[in-house]
Design a protein around this motif. Structure first.
Motif, PDB file in Angstrom:
ATOM      1  N   ALA A  29       0.836  -1.201   0.000  1.00 40.23           N
ATOM      2  CA  ALA A  29       0.000   0.000   0.000  1.00 40.23           C
ATOM      3  C   ALA A  29       0.870   1.250   0.000  1.00 40.23           C
ATOM      4  N   GLN A  30       1.904   1.240   0.813  1.00 42.35           N
ATOM      5  CA  GLN A  30       2.807   2.384   0.879  1.00 42.35           C
ATOM      6  C   GLN A  30       3.513   2.593  -0.462  1.00 42.35           C
ATOM      7  N   GLY A  31       4.012   1.523  -1.053  1.00 41.41           N
ATOM      8  CA  GLY A  31       4.699   1.619  -2.341  1.00 41.41           C
ATOM      9  C   GLY A  31       3.789   2.084  -3.454  1.00 41.41           C
ATOM     10  N   LEU A  32       2.585   1.528  -3.491  1.00 40.32           N
ATOM     11  CA  LEU A  32       1.620   1.933  -4.525  1.00 40.32           C
ATOM     12  C   LEU A  32       1.203   3.396  -4.368  1.00 40.32           C
ATOM     13  N   THR A  33       0.997   3.823  -3.140  1.00 35.81           N
ATOM     14  CA  THR A  33       0.613   5.213  -2.888  1.00 35.81           C
ATOM     15  C   THR A  33       1.714   6.159  -3.335  1.00 35.81           C
ATOM     16  N   LEU A  34       2.949   5.816  -3.019  1.00 36.74           N
ATOM     17  CA  LEU A  34       4.072   6.648  -3.425  1.00 36.74           C
ATOM     18  C   LEU A  34       4.215   6.678  -4.946  1.00 36.74           C
ATOM     19  N   ALA A  35       4.176   5.515  -5.574  1.00 33.04           N
ATOM     20  CA  ALA A  35       4.307   5.446  -7.040  1.00 33.04           C
ATOM     21  C   ALA A  35       3.163   6.190  -7.716  1.00 33.04           C
ATOM     22  N   ALA A  36       1.953   6.095  -7.164  1.00 30.64           N
ATOM     23  CA  ALA A  36       0.807   6.812  -7.728  1.00 30.64           C
ATOM     24  C   ALA A  36       1.008   8.317  -7.608  1.00 30.64           C
ATOM     25  N   ALA A  37       1.572   8.766  -6.494  1.00 28.68           N
ATOM     26  CA  ALA A  37       1.855  10.193  -6.329  1.00 28.68           C
ATOM     27  C   ALA A  37       2.908  10.654  -7.334  1.00 28.68           C
ATOM     28  N   VAL A  38       3.900   9.821  -7.587  1.00 32.65           N
ATOM     29  CA  VAL A  38       4.933  10.151  -8.571  1.00 32.65           C
ATOM     30  C   VAL A  38       4.301  10.259  -9.956  1.00 32.65           C
ATOM     31  N   VAL A  39       3.486   9.284 -10.316  1.00 30.50           N
ATOM     32  CA  VAL A  39       2.830   9.290 -11.627  1.00 30.50           C
ATOM     33  C   VAL A  39       1.898  10.497 -11.753  1.00 30.50           C
ATOM     34  N   GLY A  40       1.281  10.898 -10.665  1.00 33.03           N
ATOM     35  CA  GLY A  40       0.370  12.039 -10.680  1.00 33.03           C
ATOM     36  C   GLY A  40       1.062  13.388 -10.718  1.00 33.03           C
ATOM     37  N   ASN A  41       2.384  13.414 -10.526  1.00 32.23           N
ATOM     38  CA  ASN A  41       3.140  14.648 -10.579  1.00 32.23           C
ATOM     39  C   ASN A  41       3.107  15.207 -12.001  1.00 32.23           C
ATOM     40  N   GLU A  42       2.887  16.496 -12.104  1.00 32.11           N
ATOM     41  CA  GLU A  42       2.725  17.133 -13.416  1.00 32.11           C
ATOM     42  C   GLU A  42       3.954  16.957 -14.312  1.00 32.11           C
ATOM     43  N   GLN A  43       5.138  17.103 -13.753  1.00 35.49           N
ATOM     44  CA  GLN A  43       6.358  16.984 -14.551  1.00 35.49           C
ATOM     45  C   GLN A  43       6.607  15.542 -14.977  1.00 35.49           C
ATOM     46  N   VAL A  44       6.354  14.607 -14.084  1.00 35.10           N
ATOM     47  CA  VAL A  44       6.518  13.197 -14.431  1.00 35.10           C
ATOM     48  C   VAL A  44       5.481  12.805 -15.476  1.00 35.10           C
ATOM     49  N   ASP A  45       4.281  13.332 -15.340  1.00 35.85           N
ATOM     50  CA  ASP A  45       3.218  13.044 -16.304  1.00 35.85           C
ATOM     51  C   ASP A  45       3.636  13.446 -17.721  1.00 35.85           C
ATOM     52  N   LEU A  46       4.289  14.587 -17.838  1.00 34.58           N
ATOM     53  CA  LEU A  46       4.767  15.029 -19.161  1.00 34.58           C
ATOM     54  C   LEU A  46       5.766  14.035 -19.744  1.00 34.58           C
ATOM     55  N   VAL A  47       6.659  13.523 -18.905  1.00 34.69           N
ATOM     56  CA  VAL A  47       7.644  12.537 -19.362  1.00 34.69           C
ATOM     57  C   VAL A  47       6.938  11.244 -19.767  1.00 34.69           C
ATOM     58  N   LEU A  48       5.986  10.805 -18.964  1.00 39.52           N
ATOM     59  CA  LEU A  48       5.290   9.549 -19.251  1.00 39.52           C
ATOM     60  C   LEU A  48       4.462   9.623 -20.533  1.00 39.52           C
ATOM     61  N   ARG A  49       3.991  10.779 -20.874  1.00 39.55           N
ATOM     62  CA  ARG A  49       3.180  10.942 -22.080  1.00 39.55           C
ATOM     63  C   ARG A  49       4.023  11.204 -23.333  1.00 39.55           C
ATOM     64  N   SER A  50       5.307  11.426 -23.138  1.00 45.36           N
ATOM     65  CA  SER A  50       6.178  11.760 -24.262  1.00 45.36           C
ATOM     66  C   SER A  50       6.535  10.516 -25.079  1.00 45.36           C
ATOM     67  N   PRO A  51       6.325  10.570 -26.395  1.00 45.37           N
ATOM     68  CA  PRO A  51       6.714   9.438 -27.238  1.00 45.37           C
ATOM     69  C   PRO A  51       8.234   9.368 -27.457  1.00 45.37           C
ATOM     70  N   ARG A  52       8.949  10.420 -27.096  1.00 45.89           N
ATOM     71  CA  ARG A  52      10.400  10.459 -27.282  1.00 45.89           C
ATOM     72  C   ARG A  52      11.150   9.698 -26.190  1.00 45.89           C
TER      73      ARG A  52
END
Length: 178
Positions: A29-52
């Motif tokens: 639960a702790q790991g998933l919550t942390l990873a979800a917060a990372v994925v929800g970060n605006e800057q990380v989201d931009l990287v995750l959506r980038s096809p490059r």
């Protein structure tokens, strides 16, 4: 939204089973919550959506930011989610995991909304009464809503108990208009 819930469900269930088998629900639960917060970060989201950016680099970014809070199996799940283009569903997956955990542990988070602060003894008695009624351990959080005239509202999962003066007046108005 419904599609996100549907996509996340099998991953949340798989994560829950892995956590249960390893007897580490809290760690997962702790790991998933942390990873979800990372994925929800605006800057990380931009990287995750980038096809490059390659899938390996996307997964490595999340795993590196989370550090030691991710067990190796959860890190592999992160890689799988990135590989299958499901990483953006991780916040919903974490929420569903928490719901599965609460059901398994027979706990329920409830919200008590009052017009004025209440003392701990009253809140504890209310939590005990709710625990008895719902046959679960209830964790009760308090919130002040100054727009309430008086009374209280309790929200516990799908259950809403409106004992506020406004709620009573609304029910009285409805009864009189029939």
């Amino acid at each position: 939204m419904a599609q996100s819930i549907t996509i996340a469900r099998p991953y949340a269930e798989a994560a829950f089973e892995l956590a249960r088998e390893s007897n580490d629900l809290a760690g997962w639960a702790q790991g998933l919550t942390l990873a979800a917060a990372v994925v929800g970060n605006e800057q990380v989201d931009l990287v995750l959506r980038s096809p490059r950016v390659s899938d390996e680099d996307k997964a490595a970014l999340i795993i590196e930011i989370c550090g030691d809070d991710l067990n190796p199996t959860l890190a592999n799940m992160i890689r799988l989610l990135v590989d299958r283009d499901r990483i953006l569903q991780l916040p919903e997956m974490a929420r569903q995991f928490d719901d599965l955990r609460a059901t398994h542990e027979r706990t329920l988070d409830a919200q008590l909304v009052t017009a004025q602060p209440i003392d701990d003894a009253v809140r504890d008695r209310l939590a005990k009464a709710l625990s008895t009624r719902l046959d679960r351990t209830v964790r009760l959080a308090s919130e002040i809503d100054e727009t309430l005239i008086g009374g209280a509202i309790v929200r516990a999962g799908d259950l809403i108990i409106d004992g506020s003066v406004r709620g009573r007046l609304t029910r009285l108005t409805g009864a009189l208009s029939r």
